[in-house]
Design a protein around this motif. Sequence first.
Motif, PDB file in Angstrom:
ATOM      1  N   ALA A 273      57.782  24.217  63.978  1.00 46.35           N
ATOM      2  CA  ALA A 273      59.182  24.474  63.644  1.00 46.35           C
ATOM      3  C   ALA A 273      59.825  23.191  63.136  1.00 46.35           C
ATOM      4  CB  ALA A 273      59.924  24.986  64.876  1.00 46.35           C
ATOM      5  N   LYS A 274      60.839  23.329  62.306  1.00 41.83           N
ATOM      6  CA  LYS A 274      61.506  22.146  61.761  1.00 41.83           C
ATOM      7  C   LYS A 274      62.106  21.281  62.869  1.00 41.83           C
ATOM      8  CE  LYS A 274      62.694  23.959  57.182  1.00 41.83           C
ATOM      9  NZ  LYS A 274      63.784  24.280  56.244  1.00 41.83           N
ATOM     10  N   SER A 275      62.506  21.910  63.967  1.00 44.22           N
ATOM     11  CA  SER A 275      63.084  21.165  65.086  1.00 44.22           C
ATOM     12  C   SER A 275      62.027  20.377  65.843  1.00 44.22           C
ATOM     13  CB  SER A 275      63.764  22.134  66.060  1.00 44.22           C
ATOM     14  OG  SER A 275      62.810  23.016  66.638  1.00 44.22           O
ATOM     15  N   GLY A 276      60.744  20.694  65.579  1.00 47.06           N
ATOM     16  CA  GLY A 276      59.669  20.041  66.309  1.00 47.06           C
ATOM     17  C   GLY A 276      59.336  20.718  67.617  1.00 47.06           C
ATOM     18  N   ARG A 277      60.104  21.752  67.953  1.00 46.24           N
ATOM     19  CA  ARG A 277      59.883  22.469  69.206  1.00 46.24           C
ATOM     20  C   ARG A 277      59.323  23.857  68.899  1.00 46.24           C
ATOM     21  NH1 ARG A 277      65.293  22.269  72.629  1.00 46.24           N
ATOM     22  NH2 ARG A 277      63.860  23.315  74.099  1.00 46.24           N
ATOM     23  N   GLY A 278      58.080  24.075  69.251  1.00 44.38           N
ATOM     24  CA  GLY A 278      57.488  25.380  69.018  1.00 44.38           C
ATOM     25  C   GLY A 278      56.878  25.504  67.632  1.00 44.38           C
ATOM     26  N   TYR A 279      56.492  26.744  67.303  1.00 47.86           N
ATOM     27  CA  TYR A 279      55.780  27.017  66.055  1.00 47.86           C
ATOM     28  C   TYR A 279      56.383  28.218  65.334  1.00 47.86           C
ATOM     29  CZ  TYR A 279      52.188  23.846  67.816  1.00 47.86           C
ATOM     30  OH  TYR A 279      51.526  22.736  68.274  1.00 47.86           O
TER      31      TYR A 279
END
Length: 221
Positions: free
Chosen positions: A152-158
């Motif tokens: 994910a762009k947030s870096g959290r999760g996919y």
Amino acid sequence: MRFEAAIDGRLDDYMESRVALAKSGMMKAAALAGRTVVGRLRADVLSAGLGPRIANTWRANVHPSRGASSLRPTVYIYSKEPQIVEAFETGPTIRARKGGVYLWVPTENVPRLGRKRMTPEDVENRFNTDFDIVPALTRPGVYYALMTLVRAKSGRGYRRASTGRTRAGRQAERVVMFVLVRQVRLRKRTDVAGIVVTAQREWTDIVARSLAEAFRNSEGS
């Protein structure tokens, strides 16, 4: 005779007041024992690393309740999550249910639905992607359920590795979502039985102290 009758009347009153004090002392002893055991059980769960949510499921009820009293009160100690508590107390072996061959153990990559991790079916629906099942090279009999995803762009999760995302330069990764094993043996992590045994040993002393306090306070009032 009149003197004896007067003493008889006072004796009845005296005995009644003593019984009432004893009942009060016993109820206080039961309440104290309940609080003590629940406090220890909660601390035991926390020390086992199971977190405050499971710890706070421990409760204690004293009967009779609602202002009633008894010389023989009962302390009912229980957990609102008895299956979880029992599992970490006994260390059972867990196998697949309903004829399944493997347990699908979620990794930290599996999103949550509320407090729980998604099921394999939920995960496939979420990402609109099928699993790739591959054997673990260093663990015979163990398999991994993988998905090809992008972070994910947030870096959290996919997120799903759609054509648009990969064309935008987001790198697709092979991500382990579940570990497939035939069985899992939970490690015993709590000591409920030991805490109960300790409480049983302490009960007589708690009763003695509570009764002594009840009678002492009545004499000072």
